[in-house]
Design an enzyme around this catalytic site. Structure first.
Site, short mmCIF file in Angstrom:
data_model
loop_
_atom_site.label_atom_id
_atom_site.label_comp_id
_atom_site.label_asym_id
_atom_site.label_seq_id
_atom_site.Cartn_x
_atom_site.Cartn_y
_atom_site.Cartn_z
N GLU A 82 0.91 -1.23 0.17
CA GLU A 82 -0.08 -0.04 -0.18
C GLU A 82 0.92 1.13 -0.05
OE1 GLU A 82 -0.21 -2.35 1.99
OE2 GLU A 82 -2.60 -3.36 2.01
N PRO A 288 6.44 -17.10 -0.66
CA PRO A 288 5.16 -16.99 -0.07
C PRO A 288 4.60 -15.64 0.61
CG PRO A 288 6.67 -17.92 1.66
CD PRO A 288 7.50 -17.59 0.44
N ARG A 289 3.36 -15.39 0.54
CA ARG A 289 2.75 -14.33 0.97
C ARG A 289 3.16 -13.86 2.43
NH1 ARG A 289 0.73 -9.75 -1.46
NH2 ARG A 289 -0.60 -8.59 0.02
N GLY A 328 10.32 -7.71 1.55
CA GLY A 328 10.90 -6.62 0.99
C GLY A 328 11.83 -6.81 -0.14
N GLU A 329 11.85 -8.26 -0.67
CA GLU A 329 12.78 -8.65 -1.87
C GLU A 329 11.78 -8.91 -2.93
OE1 GLU A 329 16.99 -9.69 -0.59
OE2 GLU A 329 15.45 -11.29 0.20
N ASN A 354 -2.11 -8.39 -7.20
CA ASN A 354 -2.15 -7.46 -8.35
C ASN A 354 -1.25 -7.93 -9.44
OD1 ASN A 354 0.03 -5.54 -8.62
ND2 ASN A 354 -0.22 -5.52 -6.45
N GLU A 357 2.82 -5.38 -10.53
CA GLU A 357 4.34 -5.54 -10.35
C GLU A 357 5.01 -6.47 -11.04
OE1 GLU A 357 3.60 -6.72 -6.24
OE2 GLU A 357 3.26 -4.55 -5.44
#
Length: 442
Positions: A82, A288-289, A328-329, A354, A357
């Site tokens: 976000e 993974p999420r 963060g990667e 989404n 990206e």
């Protein structure tokens, strides 16, 4: 139901008195009872490395920075995704003379990233806990003129207290997953009470607008404005880390399973076994999420006969599967992998993630059929040949192998995706106009 894509041209009237809710009253009472334990909760999280050692008191409303003079817009974006999506909106807002913006986030990762990337004129702070003291101190100190929640960040006490002070509330880029919508539908009174406190709601597309109306949003205050993600930037990538991983991968064919959820890893593992039956040195990067699930996923992959290396342990990508269990990667993995399956889409209830990206990073997009969160976008991508739907492990393996072996087909998929995204409605201008229209007249 139709919605005009034009921006709001004038300030809207305050929302009528929202409906009451027994569950909202229960939440307010429960959080009041928990008020003495806020610091204890945060210290325990700090001991587990889940809070910012230097700044965790901000979550108690202990603020050290002064409020700037003049109008102040408060915008909340909970985490990295976000936060990155609102960077263009932040730039649009601070470009207006005399406007300052307070950006709040929740996670340590988001704080580190946003501090380095926000434009001049934006103050970055942690969101307070949804407890009486922290919320009161936060609102009393910052006294925002407009409050903007991004996507579906609903903290009942914070929203209730903001509305009670007469501060206009905006829900920007309003988005709610299929699972979240079902959960809110089980508490319709609370959903109406929360949504009814927003002065305006900006949905990215008609499907999401309809979902919000079904939950009790006032259709007269809801408008389709396009997505903020259309103008989003590429995810951050550490060039040194990318070079190191590329060297470790060497010339092996590689593909990515991004943001997977429970139940999807088994399908991805079956697909990768089929890929390796044809291309024995193929590498799967599995991100993974929720990286905290790495242990269970690694065990599942091992049981499936796939050897695993873990990113979090600093291991080299020299196994069948490289488990990207870090935060963060994701930009690194999209840059590295020419093919990406976007998770959250194989099983019902999640609604997909989404496609912006992977497209921005030049990775060919695969997805399952459960993409209700971005139904309009994926329908356009599929129709234009900019994404490839897959229904099971066999279909996934077949597409991955075809794209590994056919660089021209892969490039065509990426180009078509970028063409579709270039025609997406950019919600930044309309959303910034809406927010600025709600500022008090000087």
């Amino acid at each position: 139901m139709t919605h005009s894509p034009a921006p709001f041209a004038a300030p809207m009237a305050p929302p009528p008195r929202p409906p009451g809710s027994a569950l909202l009253a229960l939440w307010l009472g429960t959080t009041a009872a928990l008020a003495p334990f806020g610091a204890t909760i945060l210290r325990r999280r700090l001991a587990r490395g889940k809070e910012d050692a230097a700044r965790w008191p901000e979550k108690l409303g202990r603020i050290t920075l002064p409020r700037p003079e003049g109008a102040l817009i408060w915008l909340h974006a909970v985490s990295v995704g976000e936060g990155l999506s609102v960077l263009p909106l932040l730039r649009a807002l601070v470009a207006r003379a005399g406007t300052r913006v307070l950006l709040t986030c929740t996670t340590v990762t988001a704080m580190g990233l946003m501090q380095a990337r926000v434009p001049e004129g934006v103050i970055v702070q942690y969101l307070p806990l949804d407890l009486p003291g922290p919320v009161t101190r936060f609102l009393s100190h910052w006294r925002p003129d407009v409050a903007v929640m991004v996507e579906s960040e609903f903290w009942p006490r914070l929203i209730h207290a903001t509305h009670a002070r007469g501060i206009p509330l905006v829900l920007a880029n309003a988005r709610m997953s299929e699972g979240s919508a079902r959960a809110w539908a089980r508490v319709p009174g609370l959903a109406r009470a929360i949504l009814g406190r927003f002065t305006a709601l900006a949905a990215p597309d008609a499907a999401m607008a309809a979902r919000l109306v079904a939950l009790g949003a006032d259709q007269a205050r809801l408008q389709v404005m396009g997505t903020l993600k259309r103008a989003a930037e590429r995810l951050p990538v550490d060039p040194a880390a990318l070079a190191q991983v590329r060297a470790g991968v060497g010339g092996r064919p590689v593909w990515l399973a991004a943001s997977t959820h429970p139940g999807e890893e088994a399908v991805v593992a079956e697909a990768h076994r089929a890929v390796r039956a044809v291309s024995p040195d193929a590498l799967l990067i599995l991100a993974p999420r929720h990286p905290a699930r790495a242990g269970e996923i690694a065990a599942q992959l091992s049981t499936a006969g796939l050897d695993v290396a873990l990113r979090s342990r600093g291991e080299a990508p020299d196994a069948a599967v490289y488990l990207a269990d870090t935060l963060g990667e994701m930009g690194l993995w999209f840059d590295l992998c020419p093919i990406a399956f976007v998770g959250g889409s194989l099983l019902p209830g999640i609604g997909g993630h989404n496609a912006y990206e992977p497209a921005l990073h030049g990775s060919a997009i695969l997805h399952g059929r459960h993409v209700g969160n971005f139904a309009d976008l994926y329908a356009r991508l599929d129709a234009a040949g900019g994404a490839q739907p897959v229904v099971d492990a066999g279909a996934m393996a077949a597409v991955v192998l075809r794209l590994m072996q056919d660089g021209a087909a892969r490039a065509a998929l990426v180009a078509a995706a970028r063409d579709v995204l270039a025609t997406e409605a950019d919600g930044v201008a309309a959303t910034s106009d809406l927010i600025l229209s709600l500022l008090p007249a000087v």
